[in-house]
Design a protein around this motif. Structure first.
Motif, short mmCIF file in Angstrom:
data_model
loop_
_atom_site.label_atom_id
_atom_site.label_comp_id
_atom_site.label_asym_id
_atom_site.label_seq_id
_atom_site.Cartn_x
_atom_site.Cartn_y
_atom_site.Cartn_z
N THR A 1 0.82 -1.21 0.00
CA THR A 1 0.00 0.00 0.00
C THR A 1 0.86 1.26 0.00
N VAL A 2 1.76 1.37 0.94
CA VAL A 2 2.58 2.59 1.08
C VAL A 2 3.44 2.80 -0.16
N ALA A 3 4.01 1.73 -0.69
CA ALA A 3 4.86 1.85 -1.89
C ALA A 3 4.06 2.37 -3.08
N ILE A 4 2.83 1.92 -3.23
CA ILE A 4 1.98 2.37 -4.34
C ILE A 4 1.66 3.85 -4.19
N VAL A 5 1.31 4.27 -2.97
CA VAL A 5 0.98 5.68 -2.72
C VAL A 5 2.18 6.57 -3.03
N GLU A 6 3.36 6.18 -2.56
CA GLU A 6 4.57 6.97 -2.80
C GLU A 6 4.93 6.98 -4.29
N GLU A 7 4.74 5.86 -4.96
CA GLU A 7 5.02 5.79 -6.39
C GLU A 7 4.13 6.76 -7.18
N MET A 8 2.88 6.95 -6.71
CA MET A 8 1.95 7.84 -7.39
C MET A 8 2.18 9.31 -7.01
N GLY A 9 3.08 9.55 -6.05
CA GLY A 9 3.44 10.91 -5.70
C GLY A 9 2.56 11.56 -4.65
N PHE A 10 1.81 10.77 -3.91
CA PHE A 10 0.96 11.32 -2.85
C PHE A 10 1.64 11.16 -1.49
N PRO A 11 1.42 12.10 -0.57
CA PRO A 11 2.03 11.99 0.76
C PRO A 11 1.35 10.92 1.60
N VAL A 12 2.13 10.24 2.40
CA VAL A 12 1.60 9.22 3.32
C VAL A 12 2.32 9.37 4.65
N ILE A 13 1.55 9.30 5.74
CA ILE A 13 2.12 9.41 7.08
C ILE A 13 1.64 8.23 7.93
N PRO A 14 2.43 7.85 8.94
CA PRO A 14 1.99 6.75 9.81
C PRO A 14 0.88 7.21 10.76
N GLN A 15 -0.04 6.34 10.99
CA GLN A 15 -1.14 6.62 11.91
C GLN A 15 -0.67 6.58 13.35
N GLN A 16 -1.16 7.51 14.16
CA GLN A 16 -0.88 7.51 15.59
C GLN A 16 -2.03 6.82 16.32
N GLY A 17 -1.75 5.75 17.04
CA GLY A 17 -2.80 4.99 17.70
C GLY A 17 -3.36 3.93 16.78
N LYS A 18 -4.36 3.21 17.27
CA LYS A 18 -4.94 2.10 16.51
C LYS A 18 -6.43 2.33 16.34
N GLY A 19 -6.92 2.12 15.13
CA GLY A 19 -8.34 2.26 14.86
C GLY A 19 -8.63 3.40 13.89
N LEU A 20 -9.80 3.33 13.26
CA LEU A 20 -10.17 4.32 12.26
C LEU A 20 -10.23 5.73 12.83
N GLY A 21 -10.80 5.88 14.02
CA GLY A 21 -10.89 7.20 14.64
C GLY A 21 -9.52 7.82 14.84
N CYS A 22 -8.56 7.02 15.27
CA CYS A 22 -7.20 7.52 15.46
C CYS A 22 -6.58 7.95 14.14
N ALA A 23 -6.90 7.22 13.06
CA ALA A 23 -6.38 7.59 11.75
C ALA A 23 -6.91 8.95 11.32
N ILE A 24 -8.20 9.18 11.53
CA ILE A 24 -8.80 10.45 11.14
C ILE A 24 -8.21 11.60 11.96
N VAL A 25 -8.04 11.39 13.24
CA VAL A 25 -7.46 12.44 14.09
C VAL A 25 -6.02 12.74 13.66
N THR A 26 -5.26 11.69 13.34
CA THR A 26 -3.90 11.89 12.85
C THR A 26 -3.91 12.79 11.62
N GLY A 27 -4.84 12.54 10.71
CA GLY A 27 -4.94 13.36 9.50
C GLY A 27 -5.35 14.79 9.78
N ILE A 28 -6.29 14.97 10.71
CA ILE A 28 -6.74 16.32 11.06
C ILE A 28 -5.58 17.14 11.62
N GLU A 29 -4.81 16.52 12.50
CA GLU A 29 -3.73 17.25 13.15
C GLU A 29 -2.54 17.49 12.22
N ALA A 30 -2.47 16.75 11.12
CA ALA A 30 -1.36 16.92 10.18
C ALA A 30 -1.69 17.90 9.05
#
Length: 278
Positions: free
Chosen positions: A41-70
């Motif tokens: 997944t990460v390799a494909i995203v980077e190959e397409m030129g889009f930014p990707v960051i690691p999620q902080q915490g576990k679960g969908l809600g934590c992923a969304i919050v990570t994105g909001i704060e970034a």
């Protein structure tokens, strides 16, 4: 500009199609939040030129919050990465926000007369990915939220949504997993912000398996709804003390202003302190 948040976890079979479907005007706002994928997944995203960051915490809600704060964009869109959502509909969500709404959620059950209840045969589904059990649970939770809170939407568990960052001055996302959907919707509605839905289709997932556990996440979602209802009742009791006891009403105290909080619940000062300690 809008922040387009895409949480991923082993989505190598679908992420390319999803990213290719995002309209060109919104591609600069794309941010992929990865929850620890062990495939490509990460390799494909980077190959397409889009930014990707690691999620902080576990679960969908934590992923969304990570994105909001970034990100810092005023408008935020969250979309699933299994291919079940239509990314070309993003402009319609943005248009709703520009009309003055604060949160817009996609709906698989908005097709029908306005007065048709959630279990009416006239309330048709536009999902090609729902199972009978999931559809029953979603309709039940939606009906419960309509009944208890007057929530003006027909699909409380749809992960495709858009909202204004400014709601987080009063709305703190506490749900860390799939219950974040309910948490965000109910808090936003109960804080007096404008909430609506937008009819949308749901396609069969392109690849991969669902991360949703009906017994586990269903229990979490129900608990979240009841928690919000309990807080609402407690608020009514404080405003109308005669509901529980007789006698004169105590003098009303001036409300204390709470410090502004981030979506994870920490005040900005606490956040800066944690960063400096790190």
């Amino acid at each position: 500009m809008a922040a387009i948040l895409l949480p991923t976890l082993n989505e190598e079979g679908s992420i390319r199609t999803v990213l290719e479907g995002i309209p060109g005007a919104y591609r600069d706002g794309v941010l992929v939040i990865d929850g620890g994928s062990t495939d490509n997944t990460v390799a494909i995203v980077e190959e397409m030129g889009f930014p990707v960051i690691p999620q902080q915490g576990k679960g969908l809600g934590c992923a969304i919050v990570t994105g909001i704060e970034a990100t810092s964009d005023e408008m935020i869109v969250a979309i699933d990465t299994d291919g079940s959502h239509e990314p070309r509909q993003i402009p319609e969500f943005i248009a709703k926000l520009e009309e003055g709404y604060d949160l817009v959620v996609a709906s698989r059950y908005s097709d029908g007369p306005p007065d048709a209840h959630m279990f009416s045969p006239k309330r048709r589904s536009t999902s090609d990915d729902d199972t009978a059990l999931r559809a029953f649970g979603n309709r039940s939770f939606t009906y419960l939220c309509q009944l208890l809170f007057g929530l003006p939407v027909h699909d409380v568990l749809n992960g495709y949504k858009a909202w204004r960052r400014s709601i987080h001055e009063r709305v703190v996302i506490r749900g860390q997993q799939q219950d974040y959907d309910i948490d965000l919707l109910l808090q936003t509605h109960l804080e007096g912000y404008r909430v609506t839905d937008l009819g949308s289709v749901e396609y069969p997932r392109i690849a991969g398996v669902s991360k949703l556990s009906v017994p586990k996440h269903g229990t979490m979602i129900l608990a979240n709804i009841l928690k919000h209802y309990g807080r609402r009742l407690a608020g009514r009791t404080r405003r109308f003390p005669g509901l529980l006891r007789t006698g004169s009403t105590p003098a009303r105290k001036s409300p204390r202003r709470s410090p502004r909080r981030t979506p994870m619940g920490a005040t900005p000062g606490q956040r800066r302190s944690r960063i400096s300690e790190a």
